[in-house]
Design an enzyme around this catalytic site. Structure first.
Site, PDB file in Angstrom:
ATOM      1  N   GLU A  25       0.875  -1.172   0.000  1.00  0.00           N
ATOM      2  CA  GLU A  25       0.000   0.000   0.000  1.00  0.00           C
ATOM      3  C   GLU A  25       0.914   1.224   0.000  1.00  0.00           C
ATOM      4  OE1 GLU A  25      -2.941  -0.470   3.106  1.00  0.00           O
ATOM      5  OE2 GLU A  25      -3.496  -2.474   2.377  1.00  0.00           O
ATOM      6  N   GLU A 190      -7.530   5.527   5.576  1.00  0.00           N
ATOM      7  CA  GLU A 190      -7.669   4.607   4.435  1.00  0.00           C
ATOM      8  C   GLU A 190      -8.108   5.412   3.213  1.00  0.00           C
ATOM      9  OE1 GLU A 190      -7.419   0.659   3.143  1.00  0.00           O
ATOM     10  OE2 GLU A 190      -7.962   0.831   5.261  1.00  0.00           O
TER      11      GLU A 190
END
Length: 342
Positions: A25, A190
């Site tokens: 990520e 997120e």
């Protein structure tokens, strides 16, 4: 609680910004690497000029081995390793058979914690990307952590063009499992959609702005700014839904329906299309009430048996808050010490 009551909370002296908890990520990985290049932030200089105690910002690359391999994890999901971290024995984590992430979780707990103790950092912001169309979300274990909720509201005001939601996972402090649970306050930031192993400039820029606004808010709070109470929408996770599977092979037999794909946080009503089988049949949502789907078709959740999660939305009233005075802080520290002795 009275609507006009002012809640006084301890100063946030130590904040941790963590990236790479999942090594593929990349927005958080590159952002923390960039932050590590800066020896002294502008805000810290400004605070010193005002002769105030400077804000300590720890920049942490959480899972170096997974980052090096551009994988979510090496042995096991690091972001599920912090539930019983306090009870883990150091001697029990030296064996070669112990997953790397379990060893790393103890190192992070020593660095940022100990979890649940007065020595833990005041705030952990753990940076994540999702392949789902979720915009920017703060994910936390509490729907009454006024620090996290006020930060969320601050980000909403400062970034009005970015879709933003606050997700609440109703899990006790004892059972909380992610890195952000190590701090006294904490949340995951997120942002998506972004494919794993890929960096998108728009997503990176949004994350960078979100982190900067979060740190700005902490400085405002520490300087004595009064933050007025207001209401915010909170999405509380209710349940997960798995993909349809073959009863014998356990292979997936359907994909998320085209009418649902990319519609994170849009209401899902009973009988709405949910899945489309590989033979072309539409499978419909059989719930009893409209709920809000998120993490729709998240790539990393195939292995977890999650096609999407469903939440219930409600308005939460957050009170007016300010930082504690020195006298209030001393009383709070004494109270915490008494609780830990018990």
């Amino acid at each position: 609680m009275e609507v006009d009551e002012v809640v006084c909370l301890p100063r946030l002296s130590r904040v941790a910004v963590c990236g790479g908890t999942h090594g593929n990520e990349l927005s958080g990985v590159y952002l923390v690497r960039e932050l590590l290049k800066v020896k002294k932030g502008v805000m810290e200089k400004e605070e010193e000029q005002e002769e105030e105690e400077p804000l300590s910002v720890l920049k942490v690359l959480s899972n170096p081995r997974a980052m090096q391999q551009c994988r979510r994890y090496v042995d096991t999901d690091l972001n599920r390793c912090f539930t019983h971290i306090v009870s883990l024995s150091p001697s029990g984590l030296t064996s070669g058979t112990v997953p790397y992430e379990m060893i790393r979780s103890r190192e992070l707990n020593a660095m940022l914690g100990p979890k649940g103790r007065s020595g833990a950092v005041d705030l952990v912001c753990d940076l994540h990307n999702t392949t789902a169309n979720m915009g920017l979300c703060l994910i936390a274990y509490s729907d009454c952590d006024w620090i996290c909720l006020h930060i969320f509201r601050h980000l909403q005001r400062k970034m009005p063009d970015i879709p933003m939601r606050y997700i609440h996972f109703e899990v006790s402090n004892k059972e909380s499992y992610s890195l952000d649970s190590v701090g006294k306050h904490g949340f995951a930031m997120e942002i998506g959609p972004q494919p794993h192993g890929v960096a998108r400039s728009t997503v990176y820029t949004a994350m960078k702005a979100g982190v900067q606004h979060m740190l700005d808010w902490v400085c405002f709070f520490n300087s004595g700014t009064l933050f007025e109470g207001e209401s915010v929408d909170v999405f509380t996770m209710i349940k997960h839904i798995d993909y349809p599977r073959d009863s014998e092979t356990r292979n997936i037999t359907a994909a998320v329906h085209p009418h649902l794909q990319d519609r994170d946080f849009c209401p899902l009503h009973p009988e709405d299309p949910l899945f489309q089988t590989f033979s072309g049949e539409t499978l419909r949502y059989k719930g009893n009430e409209p709920l809000y789907p998120f993490f729709i078709n998240e790539c990393a959740y195939y292995e977890k048996g999650i096609a999407l999660s469903l939440a219930r939305k409600r308005r939460v009233l957050i009170p007016t808050i300010r930082v504690q005075t020195e006298q209030e802080q001393a009383a709070h520290v004494q109270e915490l010490a008494s609780e830990e002795e018990e």
